[in-house]
Design a protein around this motif. Structure first.
Motif, PDB file in Angstrom:
ATOM      1  N   LYS A  58       0.812  -1.323   0.098  1.00 10.90           N
ATOM      2  CA  LYS A  58      -0.088  -0.008  -0.049  1.00 10.90           C
ATOM      3  C   LYS A  58       0.741   1.240   0.032  1.00 10.90           C
ATOM      4  N   ALA A  59       1.987   1.174   0.721  1.00 11.57           N
ATOM      5  CA  ALA A  59       2.940   2.245   0.872  1.00 11.57           C
ATOM      6  C   ALA A  59       3.368   2.791  -0.758  1.00 11.57           C
ATOM      7  N   LYS A  60       4.013   1.825  -1.235  1.00 11.70           N
ATOM      8  CA  LYS A  60       4.527   2.079  -2.668  1.00 11.70           C
ATOM      9  C   LYS A  60       3.348   2.261  -3.536  1.00 11.70           C
ATOM     10  N   ARG A  61       2.291   1.715  -3.538  1.00  8.03           N
ATOM     11  CA  ARG A  61       1.210   2.266  -4.335  1.00  8.03           C
ATOM     12  C   ARG A  61       0.849   3.576  -4.154  1.00  8.03           C
ATOM     13  N   ASP A  62       0.577   3.941  -2.824  1.00 10.59           N
ATOM     14  CA  ASP A  62       0.145   5.316  -2.679  1.00 10.59           C
ATOM     15  C   ASP A  62       1.073   6.573  -3.191  1.00 10.59           C
ATOM     16  N   THR A  63       2.682   6.026  -2.951  1.00  8.50           N
ATOM     17  CA  THR A  63       3.682   6.988  -3.544  1.00  8.50           C
ATOM     18  C   THR A  63       3.561   6.999  -5.114  1.00  8.50           C
ATOM     19  N   THR A  64       3.548   5.896  -5.556  1.00  7.81           N
ATOM     20  CA  THR A  64       3.415   5.695  -7.042  1.00  7.81           C
ATOM     21  C   THR A  64       2.315   6.850  -7.661  1.00  7.81           C
ATOM     22  N   PHE A  65       1.129   6.345  -6.812  1.00  5.12           N
ATOM     23  CA  PHE A  65      -0.177   7.152  -7.497  1.00  5.12           C
ATOM     24  C   PHE A  65       0.081   8.477  -7.206  1.00  5.12           C
ATOM     25  N   ASP A  66       0.633   9.069  -6.147  1.00  3.33           N
ATOM     26  CA  ASP A  66       0.827  10.334  -6.289  1.00  3.33           C
ATOM     27  C   ASP A  66       1.787  10.963  -7.318  1.00  3.33           C
ATOM     28  N   VAL A  67       2.930  10.242  -7.653  1.00  5.39           N
ATOM     29  CA  VAL A  67       3.748  10.648  -8.651  1.00  5.39           C
ATOM     30  C   VAL A  67       2.982  10.725  -9.896  1.00  5.39           C
ATOM     31  N   ILE A  68       1.945   9.680 -10.168  1.00  2.05           N
ATOM     32  CA  ILE A  68       1.428   9.706 -11.596  1.00  2.05           C
ATOM     33  C   ILE A  68       0.309  11.002 -11.654  1.00  2.05           C
ATOM     34  N   GLN A  69      -0.236  11.250 -10.311  1.00  2.00           N
ATOM     35  CA  GLN A  69      -1.366  12.308 -10.328  1.00  2.00           C
ATOM     36  C   GLN A  69      -0.265  13.648 -10.586  1.00  2.00           C
ATOM     37  N   ASN A  70       0.642  13.738 -10.127  1.00  7.30           N
ATOM     38  CA  ASN A  70       1.559  14.992 -10.242  1.00  7.30           C
ATOM     39  C   ASN A  70       2.024  15.254 -11.651  1.00  7.30           C
ATOM     40  N   ALA A  71       2.163  13.880 -12.198  1.00  9.01           N
ATOM     41  CA  ALA A  71       2.942  14.103 -13.653  1.00  9.01           C
ATOM     42  C   ALA A  71       1.425  13.974 -14.873  1.00  9.01           C
ATOM     43  N   LYS A  72       0.331  14.263 -14.242  1.00 11.26           N
ATOM     44  CA  LYS A  72      -0.775  14.315 -15.049  1.00 11.26           C
ATOM     45  C   LYS A  72      -0.572  15.174 -16.447  1.00 11.26           C
ATOM     46  N   ASN A  73      -0.024  16.435 -16.065  1.00  7.87           N
ATOM     47  CA  ASN A  73       0.216  17.143 -17.385  1.00  7.87           C
ATOM     48  C   ASN A  73       1.238  16.838 -18.404  1.00  7.87           C
ATOM     49  N   PHE A  74       2.189  16.098 -17.956  1.00  6.68           N
ATOM     50  CA  PHE A  74       3.374  15.559 -18.822  1.00  6.68           C
ATOM     51  C   PHE A  74       2.716  14.630 -19.569  1.00  6.68           C
ATOM     52  N   ILE A  75       1.801  13.827 -18.884  1.00  7.73           N
ATOM     53  CA  ILE A  75       1.318  12.623 -19.317  1.00  7.73           C
ATOM     54  C   ILE A  75       0.044  13.081 -20.681  1.00  7.73           C
ATOM     55  N   ARG A  76      -0.402  13.930 -20.405  1.00  8.85           N
ATOM     56  CA  ARG A  76      -1.516  14.495 -21.337  1.00  8.85           C
ATOM     57  C   ARG A  76      -0.785  15.007 -22.485  1.00  8.85           C
ATOM     58  N   HIS A  77       0.432  15.777 -22.103  1.00  9.97           N
ATOM     59  CA  HIS A  77       1.203  16.426 -23.342  1.00  9.97           C
ATOM     60  C   HIS A  77       1.910  15.256 -24.175  1.00  9.97           C
ATOM     61  N   GLU A  78       2.405  14.300 -23.620  1.00 11.31           N
ATOM     62  CA  GLU A  78       2.948  13.043 -24.377  1.00 11.31           C
ATOM     63  C   GLU A  78       1.908  12.300 -25.046  1.00 11.31           C
ATOM     64  N   LEU A  79       0.834  12.316 -24.434  1.00 17.44           N
ATOM     65  CA  LEU A  79      -0.523  11.434 -25.235  1.00 17.44           C
ATOM     66  C   LEU A  79      -0.711  12.384 -26.321  1.00 17.44           C
ATOM     67  N   ALA A  80      -0.918  13.625 -26.218  1.00 14.17           N
ATOM     68  CA  ALA A  80      -1.303  14.446 -27.502  1.00 14.17           C
ATOM     69  C   ALA A  80      -0.275  14.056 -28.775  1.00 14.17           C
ATOM     70  N   GLY A  81       1.083  13.784 -28.143  1.00 15.09           N
ATOM     71  CA  GLY A  81       1.884  13.546 -29.603  1.00 15.09           C
ATOM     72  C   GLY A  81       1.794  12.068 -30.060  1.00 15.09           C
ATOM     73  N   LYS A  82       1.052  11.372 -29.444  1.00 15.47           N
ATOM     74  CA  LYS A  82       0.724   9.799 -29.800  1.00 15.47           C
ATOM     75  C   LYS A  82      -0.820   9.494 -30.453  1.00 15.47           C
ATOM     76  N   ILE A  83      -1.662  10.320 -30.012  1.00 14.43           N
ATOM     77  CA  ILE A  83      -2.927  10.305 -30.412  1.00 14.43           C
ATOM     78  C   ILE A  83      -3.408  11.714 -31.035  1.00 14.43           C
ATOM     79  N   ARG A  84      -3.928  11.525 -32.465  1.00 17.63           N
ATOM     80  CA  ARG A  84      -4.307  12.810 -33.227  1.00 17.63           C
ATOM     81  C   ARG A  84      -5.962  12.865 -32.900  1.00 17.63           C
TER      82      ARG A  84
END
Length: 123
Positions: A58-84
């Motif tokens: 659970k501790a690793k899961r929560d930490t990893t989830f927080d990292v993904i939450q904080n990287a939301k804009n990066f993920i969205r930007h990268e996704l925009a380059g993959k999907i038109r």
């Protein structure tokens, strides 16, 4: 089987985000097996809810989830380059606990089966 446009886009978003999380995010706090289990997209394609499943404690899961939450804009930007598509949806992440729940139910069923076998042997 006939898929709607939203379902096709949701599937492409799922594949793209999975690839981004597992290969493009270079944060050392991301540990364990991470999988994108489902993506729900609104009809207007403005919002997407991404369900993520983690394998680990659970501790690793929560930490990893927080990292993904904080990287939301990066993920969205990268996704925009993959999907038109015209509009890239806003992303929101949720933890999918259905796999863990399934494992829990399976353990309970195994215990019941074991108890029934012991009862048969005692008779």
């Amino acid at each position: 089987m006939d898929f709607s446009r939203n379902e096709r886009i949701a599937e492409e978003i799922k594949k793209g985000i999975s690839e981004i999380i597992n290969s493009d995010l270079k944060d050392p706090r991301i540990e364990g097996l991470i999988s994108v289990t489902k993506v729900k997209v609104t009809k207007d394609l403005r919002h997407a809810t991404v369900f993520i499943s983690f394998y680990g404690d659970k501790a690793k899961r929560d930490t990893t989830f927080d990292v993904i939450q904080n990287a939301k804009n990066f993920i969205r930007h990268e996704l925009a380059g993959k999907i038109r598509i015209k509009y890239m949806p806003e992303l929101s992440f949720r933890i999918d606990e259905s796999i863990e729940y399934g494992i829990h139910i399976n353990k309970l069923l195994e215990e019941i089966k074991k108890q029934k076998q012991e009862e048969k042997e005692d008779k």
